[in-house]
Design an enzyme around this catalytic site. Structure first.
Site: not given
Length: 455
Positions: A129-131, A164
């Site tokens: 999701f951190k993309d 991350t």
């Protein structure tokens, strides 16, 4: 004159000459630092008084936005949602370019059983999701650099407990004028996560810390306040403490609402939570007007927030290693932002937020259960999110629940293979780093970290 900055291999930003009547102001939650604009808040990362930056105002979007959200593209939704937060700094046409570049993959809600869906956030380049936040921040820094008459190099510091690091490394790879230094705890990230953050080279350096994530995060925060370092390097952080990492995460909550709206039910989000930036962004989407019945912060054995909601006393403690390692955080940085969203009113917060803690054994058992009953393979973090959602829905059976699947299960193969008898194919994003050689510098303490930054 036009000034160009290459971002990645093929992205250029024009020099825009715009003047604005309004500008979003950001202030420190510690209340002892000057107010700043977007660019300074992003480049500083953390305020001089050690506080996190917070927007001066969050203006709700018009009700028509949510009434007609099904007719909008993801890019249009993101543009309207983020516009007020970059107002006065990034012009509309540049913002649209950034969003188009960031949102180049899908965000499907996959229904796995009646009244429960999962929002898959692993279709980006590093399958986490951190993309979204990492790419948005990288493009913002690229834009700021392109507009600057003085091309001053920036060093991005980031502590990672898992995903991350890889997302930031990929997002900032070959961004001109930016060096990235990633700190990660030795032996406490998965093999694939380690490969993603240690094999890129170029402007990316990985530091392998003899400690836990909290040690990495403490080093980053200390460096920002070290006069000797900041006199020689222009530092910023790419952790979710940075507003350009944190705020754009609200995009996919809106995308999920768009997909679930036709269900005609009240909506509940269950978010696997570590540093609490992701769920906090979801709450900002709610403040913008997105209808949400409740949020569930689903955590592993690092149960600081569940205990706070029970007792009203916030007690950070050393993090505990678990199989859902990206959530191994003993002092969640972004929880102060959640408290601010509710004006530090515990009663008001408790009406909108529940939090449940689960052991590794419970996580493994529910991974098996989900696969056996539905055929869906959840990663350990998503499984914790499912557990929290199921606990909440026991007493609220008429709601529609969405748990966030924050990373592809292939990133946690040793855990997944141990509990699920299924063949998991290796996606191309992972395959391309599997056989690359790890490049990392081992450090044991802040003095060694500081020496690296000063050399």
């Amino acid at each position: 004159m036009e000034l160009f900055l290459a971002v990645g291999k093929d992205k250029n930003y024009r020099f825009y000459n715009h003047e604005y009547d309004t500008k979003m102001i950001y202030y420190s939650l510690n209340g002892k630092a000057p107010n700043v604009g977007l660019e300074e808040a992003v480049v500083r990362g953390i305020a001089p008084d050690k506080g996190l930056y917070f927007p001066e105002e969050i203006k709700p979007l018009p009700s028509s936005f949510f009434e007609n959200i099904e007719s909008l593209s993801n890019n249009e939704i993101a543009f309207e949602a983020i516009k007020q937060f970059v107002e006065g700094v990034i012009p509309d046409e540049a913002l649209k370019d950034i969003i188009e570049d960031v949102l180049s993959f899908d965000f499907p809600v996959v229904e796995i059983e009646e009244n429960i869906g999962t929002l898959e956030l692993f279709h980006g380049p590093t399958m986490a999701f951190k993309d979204v936040g990492a790419r948005f921040m990288a493009r913002c820094l690229g834009y700021f650099s392109a507009q600057s008459k003085k091309q001053e190099p920036v060093t991005v510091l980031v502590a990672t407990s898992g995903d991350t690091g890889g997302a930031v490394a990929r997002g900032f790879l070959n961004v001109e004028g930016v060096d990235v230094v990633i700190l990660y705890p030795t032996g406490k990230v998965s093999d694939i996560q380690e490969k993603q953050l240690t094999t890129l080279g170029a402007n990316i350096t990985a530091l392998e810390v003899d400690g836990v994530f909290d040690d990495c995060q403490a080093m980053v925060k200390t460096a920002f306040l070290d006069d000797e370092i900041i006199s020689k390097r222009k530092l910023t952080s790419a952790n979710s403490i940075n507003i350009a990492r944190w705020i754009p995460q609200l995009f996919y909550f809106l995308f999920a609402y768009k997909q679930a709206k036709s269900k005609g039910k009240e909506l509940v989000f269950s978010v696997p939570s570590g540093n609490f930036g992701n769920i906090c962004a979801g709450m900002v989407a709610h403040k913008l007007g997105m209808p949400v019945k409740h949020f569930v912060a689903s955590v592993n054995s690092n149960d600081i927030v569940p205990e706070f909601l029970k007792t009203g006393v916030y007690k950070p403690k050393p993090s505990v290693a678990t199989i859902s390692n990206a959530m191994d955080v003993g002092d969640p940085s972004n929880f102060i932002r959640i408290q601010k969203l509710f004006n530090n009113d515990l009663e008001a917060l408790s009406k909108k937020l529940s939090s449940f803690s689960y052991t590794d054994q419970e996580t493994k058992e529910v991974m098996q259960y989900i696969y056996k009953e539905t055929g869906y393979i959840a990663d350990p973090h998503g499984a914790v999110g499912y557990l929290g959602l199921k606990d909440y829905l026991k007493n609220h059976p008429d709601a529609y629940g969405i748990f966030l699947e924050t990373a592809h299960p292939v990133k946690f193969l040793p855990v997944v293979n141990e509990v699920i008898d299924a063949e998991i194919s290796i996606p191309s994003q992972i395959e391309q780093v599997m056989h690359k050689e790890k490049q990392a510098i081992a450090i044991k303490n802040y003095d060694q970290f500081k020496a690296f930054l000063l050399k």
